[in-house]
Write a protein that holds these residues in place. Sequence first.
Motif, PDB file in Angstrom:
ATOM      1  N   ASP A 100       0.815  -1.220   0.000  1.00 24.09           N
ATOM      2  CA  ASP A 100       0.000   0.000   0.000  1.00 24.09           C
ATOM      3  C   ASP A 100       0.851   1.274   0.000  1.00 24.09           C
ATOM      4  N   GLY A 101       2.161   1.142  -0.205  1.00 28.15           N
ATOM      5  CA  GLY A 101       3.037   2.304  -0.340  1.00 28.15           C
ATOM      6  C   GLY A 101       3.654   2.823   0.935  1.00 28.15           C
ATOM      7  N   ARG A 102       3.403   2.180   2.074  1.00 28.77           N
ATOM      8  CA  ARG A 102       4.015   2.622   3.338  1.00 28.77           C
ATOM      9  C   ARG A 102       5.481   2.193   3.393  1.00 28.77           C
ATOM     10  N   ARG A 103       6.307   3.090   3.912  1.00 32.38           N
ATOM     11  CA  ARG A 103       7.729   2.793   4.102  1.00 32.38           C
ATOM     12  C   ARG A 103       7.992   2.642   5.588  1.00 32.38           C
ATOM     13  N   MET A 104       8.679   1.547   5.942  1.00 31.94           N
ATOM     14  CA  MET A 104       9.017   1.304   7.341  1.00 31.94           C
ATOM     15  C   MET A 104      10.494   0.955   7.436  1.00 31.94           C
ATOM     16  N   ALA A 105      11.191   1.583   8.386  1.00 29.33           N
ATOM     17  CA  ALA A 105      12.611   1.295   8.581  1.00 29.33           C
ATOM     18  C   ALA A 105      12.766  -0.092   9.195  1.00 29.33           C
ATOM     19  N   LEU A 106      13.735  -0.835   8.683  1.00 23.29           N
ATOM     20  CA  LEU A 106      14.017  -2.186   9.169  1.00 23.29           C
ATOM     21  C   LEU A 106      15.520  -2.325   9.379  1.00 23.29           C
ATOM     22  N   LYS A 107      15.921  -2.537  10.644  1.00 21.75           N
ATOM     23  CA  LYS A 107      17.335  -2.786  10.948  1.00 21.75           C
ATOM     24  C   LYS A 107      17.610  -4.266  10.746  1.00 21.75           C
ATOM     25  N   ILE A 108      18.799  -4.563  10.260  1.00 23.31           N
ATOM     26  CA  ILE A 108      19.197  -5.950  10.042  1.00 23.31           C
ATOM     27  C   ILE A 108      20.465  -6.217  10.855  1.00 23.31           C
ATOM     28  N   PHE A 109      20.398  -7.223  11.721  1.00 29.50           N
ATOM     29  CA  PHE A 109      21.504  -7.530  12.626  1.00 29.50           C
ATOM     30  C   PHE A 109      22.310  -8.745  12.197  1.00 29.50           C
ATOM     31  N   ARG A 110      21.646  -9.739  11.628  1.00 28.38           N
ATOM     32  CA  ARG A 110      22.358 -10.946  11.197  1.00 28.38           C
ATOM     33  C   ARG A 110      21.775 -11.428   9.881  1.00 28.38           C
ATOM     34  N   SER A 111      22.665 -11.964   9.055  1.00 29.19           N
ATOM     35  CA  SER A 111      22.244 -12.491   7.764  1.00 29.19           C
ATOM     36  C   SER A 111      23.211 -13.596   7.361  1.00 29.19           C
ATOM     37  N   GLU A 112      22.875 -14.276   6.279  1.00 25.34           N
ATOM     38  CA  GLU A 112      23.803 -15.239   5.704  1.00 25.34           C
ATOM     39  C   GLU A 112      23.705 -15.180   4.191  1.00 25.34           C
ATOM     40  N   ARG A 113      24.808 -15.498   3.536  1.00 23.33           N
ATOM     41  CA  ARG A 113      24.858 -15.461   2.083  1.00 23.33           C
ATOM     42  C   ARG A 113      24.269 -16.740   1.508  1.00 23.33           C
ATOM     43  N   LEU A 114      23.538 -16.601   0.421  1.00 25.74           N
ATOM     44  CA  LEU A 114      23.021 -17.756  -0.315  1.00 25.74           C
ATOM     45  C   LEU A 114      23.739 -17.820  -1.654  1.00 25.74           C
ATOM     46  N   THR A 115      23.918 -19.027  -2.169  1.00 24.25           N
ATOM     47  CA  THR A 115      24.683 -19.191  -3.406  1.00 24.25           C
ATOM     48  C   THR A 115      23.824 -19.133  -4.664  1.00 24.25           C
ATOM     49  N   GLU A 116      22.517 -19.033  -4.503  1.00 21.36           N
ATOM     50  CA  GLU A 116      21.616 -19.002  -5.659  1.00 21.36           C
ATOM     51  C   GLU A 116      21.814 -17.732  -6.481  1.00 21.36           C
ATOM     52  N   GLN A 117      21.641 -17.861  -7.782  1.00 18.31           N
ATOM     53  CA  GLN A 117      21.684 -16.708  -8.667  1.00 18.31           C
ATOM     54  C   GLN A 117      20.326 -16.006  -8.608  1.00 18.31           C
ATOM     55  N   PRO A 118      20.324 -14.682  -8.602  1.00 16.85           N
ATOM     56  CA  PRO A 118      19.047 -13.968  -8.464  1.00 16.85           C
ATOM     57  C   PRO A 118      18.211 -14.027  -9.736  1.00 16.85           C
ATOM     58  N   ASP A 119      16.920 -14.214  -9.539  1.00 20.25           N
ATOM     59  CA  ASP A 119      15.993 -14.091 -10.659  1.00 20.25           C
ATOM     60  C   ASP A 119      15.044 -12.922 -10.389  1.00 20.25           C
ATOM     61  N   LEU A 120      15.381 -12.149  -9.360  1.00 23.80           N
ATOM     62  CA  LEU A 120      14.605 -10.970  -8.981  1.00 23.80           C
ATOM     63  C   LEU A 120      15.526  -9.754  -8.994  1.00 23.80           C
ATOM     64  N   SER A 121      14.948  -8.578  -9.056  1.00 25.60           N
ATOM     65  CA  SER A 121      15.755  -7.358  -9.041  1.00 25.60           C
ATOM     66  C   SER A 121      16.238  -7.076  -7.612  1.00 25.60           C
ATOM     67  N   PRO A 122      17.375  -6.368  -7.465  1.00 24.92           N
ATOM     68  CA  PRO A 122      17.915  -6.069  -6.134  1.00 24.92           C
ATOM     69  C   PRO A 122      16.879  -5.404  -5.233  1.00 24.92           C
ATOM     70  N   GLY A 123      16.761  -5.916  -4.006  1.00 18.25           N
ATOM     71  CA  GLY A 123      15.801  -5.401  -3.040  1.00 18.25           C
ATOM     72  C   GLY A 123      14.496  -6.179  -3.001  1.00 18.25           C
ATOM     73  N   ALA A 124      14.267  -7.020  -4.009  1.00 18.80           N
ATOM     74  CA  ALA A 124      13.039  -7.825  -4.042  1.00 18.80           C
ATOM     75  C   ALA A 124      13.126  -8.918  -2.979  1.00 18.80           C
ATOM     76  N   ILE A 125      12.000  -9.226  -2.380  1.00 21.87           N
ATOM     77  CA  ILE A 125      11.936 -10.211  -1.309  1.00 21.87           C
ATOM     78  C   ILE A 125      11.463 -11.552  -1.856  1.00 21.87           C
ATOM     79  N   HIS A 126      12.148 -12.600  -1.456  1.00 21.71           N
ATOM     80  CA  HIS A 126      11.742 -13.968  -1.769  1.00 21.71           C
ATOM     81  C   HIS A 126      11.556 -14.670  -0.428  1.00 21.71           C
ATOM     82  N   THR A 127      10.364 -15.186  -0.165  1.00 18.70           N
ATOM     83  CA  THR A 127      10.089 -15.791   1.136  1.00 18.70           C
ATOM     84  C   THR A 127       9.110 -16.938   1.001  1.00 18.70           C
ATOM     85  N   ASP A 128       9.175 -17.861   1.971  1.00 21.16           N
ATOM     86  CA  ASP A 128       8.174 -18.916   2.051  1.00 21.16           C
ATOM     87  C   ASP A 128       7.022 -18.469   2.947  1.00 21.16           C
ATOM     88  N   GLY A 129       7.119 -17.261   3.503  1.00 24.36           N
ATOM     89  CA  GLY A 129       6.074 -16.694   4.343  1.00 24.36           C
ATOM     90  C   GLY A 129       6.088 -17.163   5.786  1.00 24.36           C
TER      91      GLY A 129
END
Length: 193
Positions: free
Chosen positions: A121-150
């Motif tokens: 709906d166009g709302r912007r919310m700040a999200l801090k990120i503390f931990r992550s891990e790298r995945l080896t898959e090649q992207p099929d989405l544009s940078p910033g796009a979210i891929h999730t199982d929900g």
Amino acid sequence: EKETGVTTFFLRHEIDTGRIIMQRRLPVAETDDAGAVHDRLMALGAELVTETVDRILDGDGCVETIEQEALVTDNISLREAPKIFRDTCRIDWNQPTECVYNFIRGLAPYPAAWTEILSADGRRMALKIFRSERLTEQPDLSPGAIHTDGRRHLDVATGDGYLRLLEVQLAGKRRMTADQYLNGTDVSACCMV
């Protein structure tokens, strides 16, 4: 950076220019964040201060030192730490996965790397990120796009891959794991900006 360390030196009027008394090196692991390195440096620094004081006392106040400039070679130069501002902590998802991963590690747990999540709906919310891990898959989405199982996985496309978010904090909320975040938030039509 693969290595850091602590140094004791005599003070001069100019900041960080005094002669070096002692140094200790500390390797930085690929999974370390700034908080983990800080805690190990704190313990190592305390030990080094004690050793330095003992050396000064044992030498009747006279100890062997080295000028900081003597450490500068063609391959290695002294660098000043950059100033960190809120805007410099914002994640650029167009960067390669490795750069984004290291950026997050370098700012965790404080001040923390952040992004904005744009809802359907166009709302912007700040999200801090503390931990992550790298995945080896090649992207099929544009940078910033979210891929999730929900339910468990919250992956974000980078310039050349995906980064799996592990710990996040939405503005005004507590820090939580990605699955806890997904439990209360529908991100199916969202993206990072």
